[in-house]
Design a protein around this motif. Structure first.
Motif, PDB file in Angstrom:
ATOM      1  N   LEU A  53      87.428  53.260  63.470  1.00  0.00           N
ATOM      2  CA  LEU A  53      87.166  54.312  62.492  1.00  0.00           C
ATOM      3  C   LEU A  53      87.287  53.769  61.077  1.00  0.00           C
ATOM      4  O   LEU A  53      88.360  53.331  60.661  1.00  0.00           O
ATOM      5  CB  LEU A  53      88.167  55.459  62.696  1.00  0.00           C
ATOM      6  CG  LEU A  53      88.140  56.600  61.672  1.00  0.00           C
ATOM      7  CD1 LEU A  53      86.802  57.314  61.684  1.00  0.00           C
ATOM      8  CD2 LEU A  53      89.274  57.588  61.937  1.00  0.00           C
ATOM      9  N   HIS A  54      86.166  53.779  60.355  1.00  0.00           N
ATOM     10  CA  HIS A  54      86.205  53.437  58.927  1.00  0.00           C
ATOM     11  C   HIS A  54      86.419  54.741  58.179  1.00  0.00           C
ATOM     12  O   HIS A  54      85.499  55.530  58.003  1.00  0.00           O
ATOM     13  CB  HIS A  54      84.905  52.770  58.489  1.00  0.00           C
ATOM     14  CG  HIS A  54      84.947  52.292  57.061  1.00  0.00           C
ATOM     15  ND1 HIS A  54      84.423  51.087  56.668  1.00  0.00           N
ATOM     16  CD2 HIS A  54      85.465  52.847  55.925  1.00  0.00           C
ATOM     17  CE1 HIS A  54      84.602  50.930  55.367  1.00  0.00           C
ATOM     18  NE2 HIS A  54      85.228  51.994  54.898  1.00  0.00           N
ATOM     19  N   ALA A  55      87.657  54.945  57.734  1.00  0.00           N
ATOM     20  CA  ALA A  55      88.008  56.165  57.009  1.00  0.00           C
ATOM     21  C   ALA A  55      88.680  55.874  55.686  1.00  0.00           C
ATOM     22  O   ALA A  55      88.866  56.781  54.878  1.00  0.00           O
ATOM     23  CB  ALA A  55      88.912  57.047  57.869  1.00  0.00           C
ATOM     24  N   GLY A  56      89.074  54.623  55.448  1.00  0.00           N
ATOM     25  CA  GLY A  56      89.624  54.265  54.151  1.00  0.00           C
ATOM     26  C   GLY A  56      88.575  54.407  53.061  1.00  0.00           C
ATOM     27  O   GLY A  56      87.368  54.398  53.324  1.00  0.00           O
ATOM     28  N   SER A  57      89.016  54.502  51.830  1.00  0.00           N
ATOM     29  CA  SER A  57      88.103  54.786  50.719  1.00  0.00           C
ATOM     30  C   SER A  57      87.426  53.557  50.140  1.00  0.00           C
ATOM     31  O   SER A  57      86.669  53.674  49.169  1.00  0.00           O
ATOM     32  CB  SER A  57      88.864  55.517  49.604  1.00  0.00           C
ATOM     33  OG  SER A  57      89.334  56.768  50.070  1.00  0.00           O
ATOM     34  N   GLY A  58      87.673  52.379  50.691  1.00  0.00           N
ATOM     35  CA  GLY A  58      86.963  51.190  50.232  1.00  0.00           C
ATOM     36  C   GLY A  58      85.659  51.010  50.992  1.00  0.00           C
ATOM     37  O   GLY A  58      85.546  51.440  52.141  1.00  0.00           O
ATOM     38  N   PRO A  59      84.627  50.401  50.391  1.00  0.00           N
ATOM     39  CA  PRO A  59      84.635  49.917  49.008  1.00  0.00           C
ATOM     40  C   PRO A  59      84.324  50.999  47.970  1.00  0.00           C
ATOM     41  O   PRO A  59      84.577  50.802  46.787  1.00  0.00           O
ATOM     42  CB  PRO A  59      83.525  48.865  49.018  1.00  0.00           C
ATOM     43  CG  PRO A  59      82.574  49.330  50.059  1.00  0.00           C
ATOM     44  CD  PRO A  59      83.425  49.975  51.122  1.00  0.00           C
ATOM     45  N   VAL A  60      83.766  52.138  48.418  1.00  0.00           N
ATOM     46  CA  VAL A  60      83.431  53.214  47.481  1.00  0.00           C
ATOM     47  C   VAL A  60      83.958  54.524  48.064  1.00  0.00           C
ATOM     48  O   VAL A  60      83.536  54.931  49.157  1.00  0.00           O
ATOM     49  CB  VAL A  60      81.911  53.316  47.242  1.00  0.00           C
ATOM     50  CG1 VAL A  60      81.596  54.465  46.290  1.00  0.00           C
ATOM     51  CG2 VAL A  60      81.367  52.007  46.672  1.00  0.00           C
ATOM     52  N   PRO A  61      84.871  55.215  47.390  1.00  0.00           N
ATOM     53  CA  PRO A  61      85.413  56.461  47.940  1.00  0.00           C
ATOM     54  C   PRO A  61      84.373  57.573  47.947  1.00  0.00           C
ATOM     55  O   PRO A  61      83.483  57.623  47.092  1.00  0.00           O
ATOM     56  CB  PRO A  61      86.565  56.794  46.998  1.00  0.00           C
ATOM     57  CG  PRO A  61      86.217  56.115  45.715  1.00  0.00           C
ATOM     58  CD  PRO A  61      85.477  54.867  46.096  1.00  0.00           C
ATOM     59  N   THR A  62      84.484  58.453  48.938  1.00  0.00           N
ATOM     60  CA  THR A  62      83.656  59.652  48.997  1.00  0.00           C
ATOM     61  C   THR A  62      84.543  60.831  49.366  1.00  0.00           C
ATOM     62  O   THR A  62      85.732  60.664  49.661  1.00  0.00           O
ATOM     63  CB  THR A  62      82.524  59.526  50.048  1.00  0.00           C
ATOM     64  OG1 THR A  62      83.089  59.669  51.373  1.00  0.00           O
ATOM     65  CG2 THR A  62      81.806  58.189  49.950  1.00  0.00           C
ATOM     66  N   GLU A  63      83.974  62.006  49.384  1.00  0.00           N
ATOM     67  CA  GLU A  63      84.751  63.200  49.734  1.00  0.00           C
ATOM     68  C   GLU A  63      85.218  63.175  51.182  1.00  0.00           C
ATOM     69  O   GLU A  63      86.099  63.959  51.567  1.00  0.00           O
ATOM     70  CB  GLU A  63      83.908  64.455  49.496  1.00  0.00           C
ATOM     71  CG  GLU A  63      82.665  64.541  50.380  1.00  0.00           C
ATOM     72  CD  GLU A  63      81.853  65.788  50.130  1.00  0.00           C
ATOM     73  OE1 GLU A  63      82.370  66.874  50.433  1.00  0.00           O
ATOM     74  OE2 GLU A  63      80.709  65.662  49.646  1.00  0.00           O
ATOM     75  N   HIS A  64      84.662  62.271  51.992  1.00  0.00           N
ATOM     76  CA  HIS A  64      84.985  62.245  53.416  1.00  0.00           C
ATOM     77  C   HIS A  64      86.016  61.179  53.780  1.00  0.00           C
ATOM     78  O   HIS A  64      86.465  61.129  54.920  1.00  0.00           O
ATOM     79  CB  HIS A  64      83.706  62.005  54.232  1.00  0.00           C
ATOM     80  CG  HIS A  64      82.621  62.984  53.944  1.00  0.00           C
ATOM     81  ND1 HIS A  64      81.513  62.670  53.192  1.00  0.00           N
ATOM     82  CD2 HIS A  64      82.488  64.285  54.276  1.00  0.00           C
ATOM     83  CE1 HIS A  64      80.732  63.726  53.089  1.00  0.00           C
ATOM     84  NE2 HIS A  64      81.301  64.726  53.733  1.00  0.00           N
ATOM     85  N   THR A  65      86.359  60.315  52.830  1.00  0.00           N
ATOM     86  CA  THR A  65      87.267  59.211  53.141  1.00  0.00           C
ATOM     87  C   THR A  65      88.710  59.564  52.797  1.00  0.00           C
ATOM     88  O   THR A  65      88.994  60.562  52.147  1.00  0.00           O
ATOM     89  CB  THR A  65      86.848  57.946  52.373  1.00  0.00           C
ATOM     90  OG1 THR A  65      86.881  58.207  50.957  1.00  0.00           O
ATOM     91  CG2 THR A  65      85.449  57.502  52.761  1.00  0.00           C
ATOM     92  N   GLY A  66      89.619  58.722  53.268  1.00  0.00           N
ATOM     93  CA  GLY A  66      91.029  58.902  52.976  1.00  0.00           C
ATOM     94  C   GLY A  66      91.837  59.218  54.226  1.00  0.00           C
ATOM     95  O   GLY A  66      91.291  59.574  55.275  1.00  0.00           O
ATOM     96  N   PRO A  67      93.160  59.092  54.138  1.00  0.00           N
ATOM     97  CA  PRO A  67      94.014  59.287  55.311  1.00  0.00           C
ATOM     98  C   PRO A  67      94.227  60.737  55.712  1.00  0.00           C
ATOM     99  O   PRO A  67      94.552  61.017  56.880  1.00  0.00           O
ATOM    100  CB  PRO A  67      95.332  58.650  54.882  1.00  0.00           C
ATOM    101  CG  PRO A  67      95.333  58.745  53.389  1.00  0.00           C
ATOM    102  CD  PRO A  67      93.904  58.604  52.958  1.00  0.00           C
ATOM    103  N   GLU A  68      94.081  61.691  54.780  1.00  0.00           N
ATOM    104  CA  GLU A  68      94.409  63.079  55.099  1.00  0.00           C
ATOM    105  C   GLU A  68      93.546  63.656  56.229  1.00  0.00           C
ATOM    106  O   GLU A  68      94.084  64.284  57.162  1.00  0.00           O
ATOM    107  CB  GLU A  68      94.303  63.949  53.845  1.00  0.00           C
ATOM    108  CG  GLU A  68      95.345  63.643  52.776  1.00  0.00           C
ATOM    109  CD  GLU A  68      94.961  62.463  51.901  1.00  0.00           C
ATOM    110  OE1 GLU A  68      93.833  61.938  52.056  1.00  0.00           O
ATOM    111  OE2 GLU A  68      95.784  62.070  51.054  1.00  0.00           O
ATOM    112  N   ALA A  93      99.272  52.018  52.740  1.00  0.00           N
ATOM    113  CA  ALA A  93     100.571  52.567  53.122  1.00  0.00           C
ATOM    114  C   ALA A  93     100.414  53.798  54.007  1.00  0.00           C
ATOM    115  O   ALA A  93     101.128  53.950  55.003  1.00  0.00           O
ATOM    116  CB  ALA A  93     101.383  52.907  51.871  1.00  0.00           C
ATOM    117  N   ALA A  94      99.479  54.675  53.658  1.00  0.00           N
ATOM    118  CA  ALA A  94      99.304  55.902  54.434  1.00  0.00           C
ATOM    119  C   ALA A  94      98.785  55.608  55.833  1.00  0.00           C
ATOM    120  O   ALA A  94      99.218  56.238  56.811  1.00  0.00           O
ATOM    121  CB  ALA A  94      98.343  56.840  53.698  1.00  0.00           C
TER     122      ALA A  94
END
Length: 290
Positions: free
Chosen positions: A153-168, A193-194
């Motif tokens: 699962l590519h969910a981290g915000s690199g290389p470009v963040p979007t509204e769908h990325t991030g740990p939450e 870290a998250a």
């Protein structure tokens, strides 16, 4: 070679990409033109037809690898799944991979792919442009969870963040499906870290090393905080080698050098480069797990 020094049968790379030729050409154009989801110049080090790329991996000592295709629009997943299944049929080292996308028939074809022996799914929310918690995916996630099939699962915000990325969103997904075998790509960069916390909290959450610690990744803002290294060391049995081959702007060996210079010890490298992959996916014939 690192493989010889560590005394392992080879490398188990859980994060490589093989795509249908026309799709691969479009992906390469995105890298060549620094497309909107790339964000910077990205000169690909490896090109060529699948036969040449497979031969390159074999020459590098890679004994098992993936064919991570991912859908970015409805109606595309099964086309990709047919192609990656055919690749696995003709390349014995390739894991049988598949992908899925939030669409009305997703549970039906995910169930079919599981029954057909899929060993690994790939989801890329940045490219796909969807949330992992999309209601259309809930039944499919349940099938994957019950079958115990891992998901890169590519969910981290690199290389470009979007509204769908991030740990939450991933944390929310795990509250619904706590037994999912997620392999978080790129160690979750840049939200290291998250995502490490999710791997510490959930028995079946793992991480892959794709591009992490390389000079290129560090230059583009993916520096891994040194204070997190003890936690990464403690997660030894939950970290898998990944490379992003062939879509990398440096020789494959640089990923291995980047891991070696962490100085986390040979036992950590043995587990990451071979043993953890074998434990998760099963051994190749006549191969043991250090």
């Amino acid at each position: 070679m690192l493989v010889d020094r560590l005394g392992i049968p080879g490398l188990f790379d859980v994060h490589t990409h093989f795509l249908p030729p026309r799709v691969a050409a479009k992906v390469r154009r995105q890298f060549d033109t620094a497309g909107p989801l790339i964000g910077r110049p990205w000169p690909l080090h490896y090109r060529g037809p699948d036969e040449d790329l497979v031969a390159t991996l074999r020459a590098l000592g890679v004994r098992r690898f993936s064919a991570l295709a991912y859908a970015h629009r409805p109606g595309m997943a099964e086309f990709l799944n047919d192609w990656t299944a055919e690749l696995a049929d003709r390349v014995p080292e390739a894991l049988r991979c598949a992908t899925f996308y939030p669409e009305p028939d997703v549970a039906a074809y995910v169930g079919k792919r599981i029954d057909a022996g899929t060993e690994l799914f790939k989801i890329h929310v940045q490219v796909g442009g969807f949330h992992v918690t999309d209601p259309l995916l809930d039944e499919a996630w349940g099938l994957v969870e019950d079958a115990g099939v891992p998901v890169v699962l590519h969910a981290g915000s690199g290389p470009v963040p979007t509204e769908h990325t991030g740990p939450e969103p991933v944390a929310a997904l795990l509250r619904r499906h706590p037994r999912l075998r997620l392999v978080i790509a790129h160690l979750g960069a840049p939200e290291y870290a998250a995502f490490l916390a999710l791997a510490e909290e959930h028995a079946e959450v793992r991480l892959d090393t794709t591009m992490a610690f390389t000079d290129f990744f560090s230059e583009m803002g993916g520096v891994f905080p040194p204070e997190l290294l003890p936690r990464l060391a403690d997660l030894r049995d939950k970290v898998l080698l990944g490379s992003d081959f062939p879509n990398i702007p440096y020789p494959y060996a640089h990923q291995l050098e980047a891991l070696e210079r962490l100085d986390l010890g040979d036992a950590w490298l043995q587990a990451v480069c071979w043993g953890n992959g074998v434990r998760l996916f099963g051994p190749f014939p006549d191969e043991s797990t250090p």
